[in-house]
Scaffold this motif. Structure first.
Motif, PDB file in Angstrom:
ATOM      1  N   ASP A  85       0.829  -1.206   0.000  1.00 56.73           N
ATOM      2  CA  ASP A  85       0.000   0.000   0.000  1.00 56.73           C
ATOM      3  C   ASP A  85       0.865   1.258   0.000  1.00 56.73           C
ATOM      4  O   ASP A  85       0.564   2.235  -0.672  1.00 56.73           O
ATOM      5  CB  ASP A  85      -0.931  -0.016   1.212  1.00 56.73           C
ATOM      6  CG  ASP A  85      -2.304   0.513   0.903  1.00 56.73           C
ATOM      7  OD1 ASP A  85      -2.664   0.531  -0.290  1.00 56.73           O
ATOM      8  OD2 ASP A  85      -3.008   0.907   1.834  1.00 56.73           O
TER       9      ASP A  85
ATOM     10  N   VAL B 262       1.553   6.591  -6.873  1.00 60.20           N
ATOM     11  CA  VAL B 262       0.511   7.570  -7.204  1.00 60.20           C
ATOM     12  C   VAL B 262       1.061   8.982  -7.051  1.00 60.20           C
ATOM     13  O   VAL B 262       0.811   9.854  -7.896  1.00 60.20           O
ATOM     14  CB  VAL B 262      -0.742   7.357  -6.320  1.00 60.20           C
ATOM     15  CG1 VAL B 262      -1.701   8.517  -6.451  1.00 60.20           C
ATOM     16  CG2 VAL B 262      -1.426   6.047  -6.679  1.00 60.20           C
TER      17      VAL B 262
ATOM     18  N   LEU C 144      -0.733   4.678 -12.961  1.00 58.60           N
ATOM     19  CA  LEU C 144      -1.977   4.786 -12.197  1.00 58.60           C
ATOM     20  C   LEU C 144      -2.898   3.600 -12.451  1.00 58.60           C
ATOM     21  O   LEU C 144      -3.550   3.101 -11.532  1.00 58.60           O
ATOM     22  CB  LEU C 144      -2.684   6.102 -12.540  1.00 58.60           C
ATOM     23  CG  LEU C 144      -1.981   7.357 -12.039  1.00 58.60           C
ATOM     24  CD1 LEU C 144      -2.694   8.596 -12.568  1.00 58.60           C
ATOM     25  CD2 LEU C 144      -1.902   7.370 -10.530  1.00 58.60           C
ATOM     26  N   TYR C 145      -2.934   3.129 -13.685  1.00 56.14           N
ATOM     27  CA  TYR C 145      -3.747   1.951 -13.996  1.00 56.14           C
ATOM     28  C   TYR C 145      -3.225   0.729 -13.261  1.00 56.14           C
ATOM     29  O   TYR C 145      -4.003  -0.061 -12.711  1.00 56.14           O
ATOM     30  CB  TYR C 145      -3.766   1.701 -15.508  1.00 56.14           C
ATOM     31  CG  TYR C 145      -4.554   0.484 -15.902  1.00 56.14           C
ATOM     32  CD1 TYR C 145      -5.940   0.496 -15.893  1.00 56.14           C
ATOM     33  CD2 TYR C 145      -3.909  -0.696 -16.259  1.00 56.14           C
ATOM     34  CE1 TYR C 145      -6.675  -0.637 -16.237  1.00 56.14           C
ATOM     35  CE2 TYR C 145      -4.629  -1.823 -16.605  1.00 56.14           C
ATOM     36  CZ  TYR C 145      -6.009  -1.784 -16.595  1.00 56.14           C
ATOM     37  OH  TYR C 145      -6.728  -2.903 -16.924  1.00 56.14           O
TER      38      TYR C 145
ATOM     39  N   ARG D 212      -4.821  -2.558  -6.467  1.00 55.13           N
ATOM     40  CA  ARG D 212      -5.748  -2.316  -5.347  1.00 55.13           C
ATOM     41  C   ARG D 212      -7.057  -3.065  -5.538  1.00 55.13           C
ATOM     42  O   ARG D 212      -7.657  -3.504  -4.561  1.00 55.13           O
ATOM     43  CB  ARG D 212      -6.002  -0.812  -5.191  1.00 55.13           C
ATOM     44  CG  ARG D 212      -4.812  -0.087  -4.631  1.00 55.13           C
ATOM     45  CD  ARG D 212      -5.082   1.371  -4.408  1.00 55.13           C
ATOM     46  NE  ARG D 212      -3.906   2.029  -3.864  1.00 55.13           N
ATOM     47  CZ  ARG D 212      -3.804   3.316  -3.668  1.00 55.13           C
ATOM     48  NH1 ARG D 212      -4.820   4.108  -3.969  1.00 55.13           N
ATOM     49  NH2 ARG D 212      -2.713   3.834  -3.159  1.00 55.13           N
ATOM     50  N   GLN D 213      -7.501  -3.212  -6.776  1.00 48.43           N
ATOM     51  CA  GLN D 213      -8.709  -3.989  -7.035  1.00 48.43           C
ATOM     52  C   GLN D 213      -8.483  -5.460  -6.697  1.00 48.43           C
ATOM     53  O   GLN D 213      -9.362  -6.112  -6.142  1.00 48.43           O
ATOM     54  CB  GLN D 213      -9.122  -3.863  -8.514  1.00 48.43           C
ATOM     55  CG  GLN D 213      -9.608  -2.487  -8.891  1.00 48.43           C
ATOM     56  CD  GLN D 213     -10.912  -2.126  -8.236  1.00 48.43           C
ATOM     57  OE1 GLN D 213     -11.814  -2.937  -8.156  1.00 48.43           O
ATOM     58  NE2 GLN D 213     -10.998  -0.907  -7.723  1.00 48.43           N
TER      59      GLN D 213
ATOM     60  N   VAL E 226      -1.518   0.626 -10.446  1.00 46.80           N
ATOM     61  CA  VAL E 226      -1.829   0.759  -9.019  1.00 46.80           C
ATOM     62  C   VAL E 226      -3.301   0.471  -8.778  1.00 46.80           C
ATOM     63  O   VAL E 226      -3.664  -0.227  -7.825  1.00 46.80           O
ATOM     64  CB  VAL E 226      -1.452   2.171  -8.503  1.00 46.80           C
ATOM     65  CG1 VAL E 226      -1.990   2.405  -7.104  1.00 46.80           C
ATOM     66  CG2 VAL E 226       0.056   2.363  -8.537  1.00 46.80           C
ATOM     67  N   TRP E 227      -4.151   0.976  -9.649  1.00 48.80           N
ATOM     68  CA  TRP E 227      -5.586   0.748  -9.502  1.00 48.80           C
ATOM     69  C   TRP E 227      -5.913  -0.739  -9.593  1.00 48.80           C
ATOM     70  O   TRP E 227      -6.678  -1.259  -8.787  1.00 48.80           O
ATOM     71  CB  TRP E 227      -6.350   1.524 -10.578  1.00 48.80           C
ATOM     72  CG  TRP E 227      -7.815   1.280 -10.582  1.00 48.80           C
ATOM     73  CD1 TRP E 227      -8.727   1.715  -9.665  1.00 48.80           C
ATOM     74  CD2 TRP E 227      -8.547   0.531 -11.559  1.00 48.80           C
ATOM     75  NE1 TRP E 227      -9.982   1.289 -10.010  1.00 48.80           N
ATOM     76  CE2 TRP E 227      -9.907   0.553 -11.175  1.00 48.80           C
ATOM     77  CE3 TRP E 227      -8.204  -0.149 -12.717  1.00 48.80           C
ATOM     78  CZ2 TRP E 227     -10.893  -0.078 -11.911  1.00 48.80           C
ATOM     79  CZ3 TRP E 227      -9.186  -0.771 -13.441  1.00 48.80           C
ATOM     80  CH2 TRP E 227     -10.516  -0.726 -13.046  1.00 48.80           C
ATOM     81  N   ARG E 228      -5.315  -1.446 -10.575  1.00 53.76           N
ATOM     82  CA  ARG E 228      -5.558  -2.887 -10.714  1.00 53.76           C
ATOM     83  C   ARG E 228      -5.045  -3.658  -9.500  1.00 53.76           C
ATOM     84  O   ARG E 228      -5.690  -4.586  -9.028  1.00 53.76           O
ATOM     85  CB  ARG E 228      -4.898  -3.423 -11.982  1.00 53.76           C
ATOM     86  CG  ARG E 228      -5.545  -2.972 -13.264  1.00 53.76           C
ATOM     87  CD  ARG E 228      -6.954  -3.466 -13.393  1.00 53.76           C
ATOM     88  NE  ARG E 228      -6.965  -4.913 -13.380  1.00 53.76           N
ATOM     89  CZ  ARG E 228      -8.002  -5.655 -13.092  1.00 53.76           C
ATOM     90  NH1 ARG E 228      -9.146  -5.100 -12.793  1.00 53.76           N
ATOM     91  NH2 ARG E 228      -7.923  -6.961 -13.100  1.00 53.76           N
TER      92      ARG E 228
ATOM     93  N   GLY F  75       2.249   1.656  -3.425  1.00 52.34           N
ATOM     94  CA  GLY F  75       1.209   2.186  -4.312  1.00 52.34           C
ATOM     95  C   GLY F  75       1.001   3.667  -4.113  1.00 52.34           C
ATOM     96  O   GLY F  75       0.855   4.421  -5.081  1.00 52.34           O
ATOM     97  N   ASN F  76       1.016   4.105  -2.851  1.00 51.67           N
ATOM     98  CA  ASN F  76       0.857   5.535  -2.571  1.00 51.67           C
ATOM     99  C   ASN F  76       2.022   6.337  -3.131  1.00 51.67           C
ATOM    100  O   ASN F  76       1.838   7.434  -3.665  1.00 51.67           O
ATOM    101  CB  ASN F  76       0.727   5.768  -1.074  1.00 51.67           C
ATOM    102  CG  ASN F  76      -0.596   5.265  -0.525  1.00 51.67           C
ATOM    103  OD1 ASN F  76      -1.550   5.059  -1.271  1.00 51.67           O
ATOM    104  ND2 ASN F  76      -0.642   5.048   0.769  1.00 51.67           N
TER     105      ASN F  76
END
Length: 74
Positions: free
Chosen positions: A6, A13, A62-63, A69-70, A65-67, A9-10
Motif C-alpha cells: 500500500d 501515485v 496509475l492503472y 488495489r482492485q 496501481v488501480w488494478r 502504491g501511494n
C-alpha cells in the motif's frame, strides 16, 4: 491495515501526480516560450511528444496501481 504494498502504491501515485503536473507545466511554458522566441514547429512537436509520453507513462502507472488495489480488495 495498510501493508508495505500500500505504501509503494501511494508512492507511485504521488510520483505519477508529480509527473502529470510537471508535464502540463512544461507543455504550457514550452508552448508559450516557443511562440515568443519563434522556434521552429518541429520543436513544438518534439515537446508535444515528450509531454504525451510522460502522460501515457503516468496513466500506465496509475492503472497498474488501480488494478493492484482492485485485486487486493483495498
Amino acid at each position: 491495515m495498510p501493508g508495505p504494498s500500500d505504501k509503494t502504491g501511494n508512492a507511485q501515485v504521488r510520483l505519477a501526480t508529480i509527473v502529470i503536473v510537471a508535464a502540463f507545466a512544461l507543455w504550457m511554458a514550452g508552448s508559450a516560450l516557443g511562440g515568443a522566441l519563434g522556434l521552429p514547429v518541429r520543436f513544438a512537436f518534439l515537446l508535444d511528444l515528450m509531454c504525451i509520453a510522460a502522460l501515457v507513462w503516468a496513466l500506465a502507472v496509475l492503472y497498474r496501481v488501480w488494478r493492484r488495489r482492485q485485486d487486493n480488495g483495498v
